[in-house]
Design a protein around this motif. Sequence first.
Motif: not given
Length: 949
Positions: A496-501, A535-542
């Motif tokens: 569990s080392n990442l935040f979910n989207e 690894p969060y880049r695909d979430i995008g700015p907004t």
Amino acid sequence: MLELRFLWFKLVWVMILWLVAVDCQSTHPTEVTALRLIRESFIDPENSLTNWRRGDPCVSNWTGVLCFNTTRDDNYLHVRELQLLNLNLSGTLSPALGRLSYMEILDVMWNQITGSIPKEIGELTNLRLLLLNGNELTGSLPEEIGYLPNLDRIQIDQNHISGPIPKSFANLNKTMHFHMNNNSLSGPIPSELSKLPLLVHLLLDNNNLSGPLPPELSELPQLLILQLDNNHFDGVIPPSYGNMFQLLKLSLRNCTLQGPIPDLSRIPKLAYIDLSNNNLNGSIPDMKLSDDITTIDLSRNQLTGSIPPSFSGLPNLQRLSLFNNSLNGSVPSNIWQNRTFNATEQLTLDMQNNNISGVSGSLILPPNVTLSLQGNPACSDASMTGFCQSPIALVSHLQSIPSNSTENCQVSCPPNYEYAPGSPAPCFCAAPLLIGYRLKSPGFSDFLAYFYSFEVYLTSGLKIKHFQLDLTHEWEKGPRLRMHLKIFPEYTVPGSNLFNESEVLRIRSLFTQWEIPDSEIFGPYELLNFTLLDPYRDIGPTPSSSSSGISKGAVAGIVIGAVFGAVLLSAFSSLYILKLHRKKYSAVSKRRRVSMASLKIEGVKSFTYEEMKRATNNFDVGNEVGQGGYGKVYKGVFTNRTVVAIKRAEEGSLQGEKEFLTEIQLLSRLHHRNLVSLLGFCDEEGEQMLVYEFMSNGTLRDHLSEKYKESLSFAMRVRIALGSAKGILYLHSEADPPIFHRDIKATNILLDSQLVAKVADFGLSRLAPVADMEGVVPGHVSTVVKGTPGYLDPEYFLTHKLTDKSDVYSLGVVFLELLTGMHPITHGKNIVREVNIAYRSGMIFSVIDAKMGSYPSECVEKFVTLALKCCQEDTDERPSMAEVVRELENIWHMMPESESRTSDYIVTESGKNVSSDQSSSSTTKNPYVSSDISGSDLVSGVVPSIAPR
């Protein structure tokens, strides 16, 4: 042939899908059109808005476009937020923004957007947050904004907005936050703002505001912070400000205010007072201040009397600055006695340069207390030696308080992962969110005492655990407190080392929608960046979370219609593709043109060539007021009767494109009473012209020569030296980033109608070095040597290393000109060498300018000593600009009252002496002045650089 048919089928199928996507749009058509126009007005070098060309805005998750989750009464989706924070956008704000009639948040912070604020924003009646800060916007504030009924926050700070504050803003009955600092707003503060029932933060510092402070501001029922530093107000601090019963912070630094300090004892929770660098006089009121007070700064005024007993027993006091006044008596030791300090608390007492005789009570200071008495009579007492040094400033750079150590962790974390220092799980590798965050108006001087309180405040607001937050911080100009936040996911189970989207979006929205409540001591905050690396880049700015709400039947009908139309489309497909390529080429060309224009504008007013012609009567020779290597300077008068100086570069002049842009870029963001103000520029018809405020008394060199019949008295020369030094000190320490002028000389020091000195001509200036990745600031800038012979720092000339001490050297040469009237180089003789010889031989008064008249010899000697120190060949031997200012202030205060207060006169444009009181009761006419060295015998120097005569 088969391959050709296959390609043709592919093309038709693509067109069908394109039609389906277009016809399935569920965002209101007016808003779709508006967003496309908005996109066209932006320049997007990083392609952050590439997906704005495809599909439906609300359904296709256009970057930064957030819509309502359900359709409105008209069965369309509508844009709720436009979140374009820190995307490196330039270009302009499109008037089409006014068509997004349902929008509640407009956020384009921290880009490079130019142009003016469109008045159409005043049509957004649902707008709650107007966030335009950190751009290059120009022009005036539209009055239409004052009629937005739901506006909670207006942030236009750190732009180049000019003109007055519209009186219509008094209609903003729901607005709580006015953040308009660091612009060029002018005129008085409208007294009508006192009608705002909910206003809590009024930040107008670093503008060009003038007129008296409105007493009516005391009627604001909810005001917590009044921050008006670095403006040009008239008169006194209204006594009614002592009735601001909710006030937490009062900051009026460097506002040209006069008169007494009002009684502030009736403000029950006041935590921060800064009235420094004004002309306040009289004694400090013996007022019982709040126990919450952390900072009292009354330095650089004309205060007299003793330190009031009420400054004792303040349990949270961190800094008491009273330096550079005329206070007498002793420092009461009970300021620090009977107070218990914890490990993070500090108290700095800066009493330098007063008339303080000693310390009453115990001389033993706790280790947490710093007392400085340098420049006071007390320092003649041997027992006070330990207190006669400059205090160490309470400035922390990138500091943090470490949590659990990770030194024993054996395995390195993958890229973009790092050990969570506060995690209960040892050596927990996780991917943090990286956030730039700033406190805009903190209510303290030392953050370490509030470090843990802040962590509790922020983690509670974000609804995360205390150990998930790690931060470093640094003080910036303002003072403002910048932070670099790392927020780590919580360790629950292995992996569990990442935040979910959804958690990333939740935390981001708390910042961008200002849902973290303001704190009394920490004040308002601003989001600088919210960086999503892998690894969060695909979430995008907004990304948007909207749904389309389109039925399957509708989709089927659209598909059938699309197939039917495919035959017709295929016939025109080639033409369409050709047209598309042409349009793309046209758009690229347009972006290039706009980009070039934005580079030249840099936030100042652009005048037309026709306006320049009218102002100067077609550049009539009768309007010429100066000439230099770049061309000529004209006096101009605009249709609104504003008098200006217009610097017109001639073809083939020394003023190149780089210097032209440099001066625009630098002066557009510099605001100080001792720096010449740039009003605008003209760059058309093959012309390059800069427009400045008109300086009716020309250059300092003019007054040291025979161009003016009335000569400058010694007091005037000290005042001019002090003003020039303060202007340069602002460049070195207050400008962000700092600036090295590189061409300080007597022709670049201009004098206004009151003989106030203003430093000019920034065409050769360079930005000071900034910190590298390890936080180390280089001591110099390596650059090609430029400047004026006679003023050049010898070490810079030899090594090409430009430092702040290079400006100190040049200003030292100007000081020698003020003292002697000589030019830097006369018939091959260098002024520094000539004065040094006279000084060492005991004949210094033989080179003092005879036209100066009577002068106090002790003050002249100190001025000569300071000038020669500035001109030392070894840069380390030269004083800093802050030390130069301090010494000049000491000289000024040493001068007899008749000399320093009443001997100054005002010289009009014609050179007429308006008023003069040349008293010599306590001065000495030096009999050794050589009549062989006078201004009339000297070779004429460099002509005025940008100033009129």
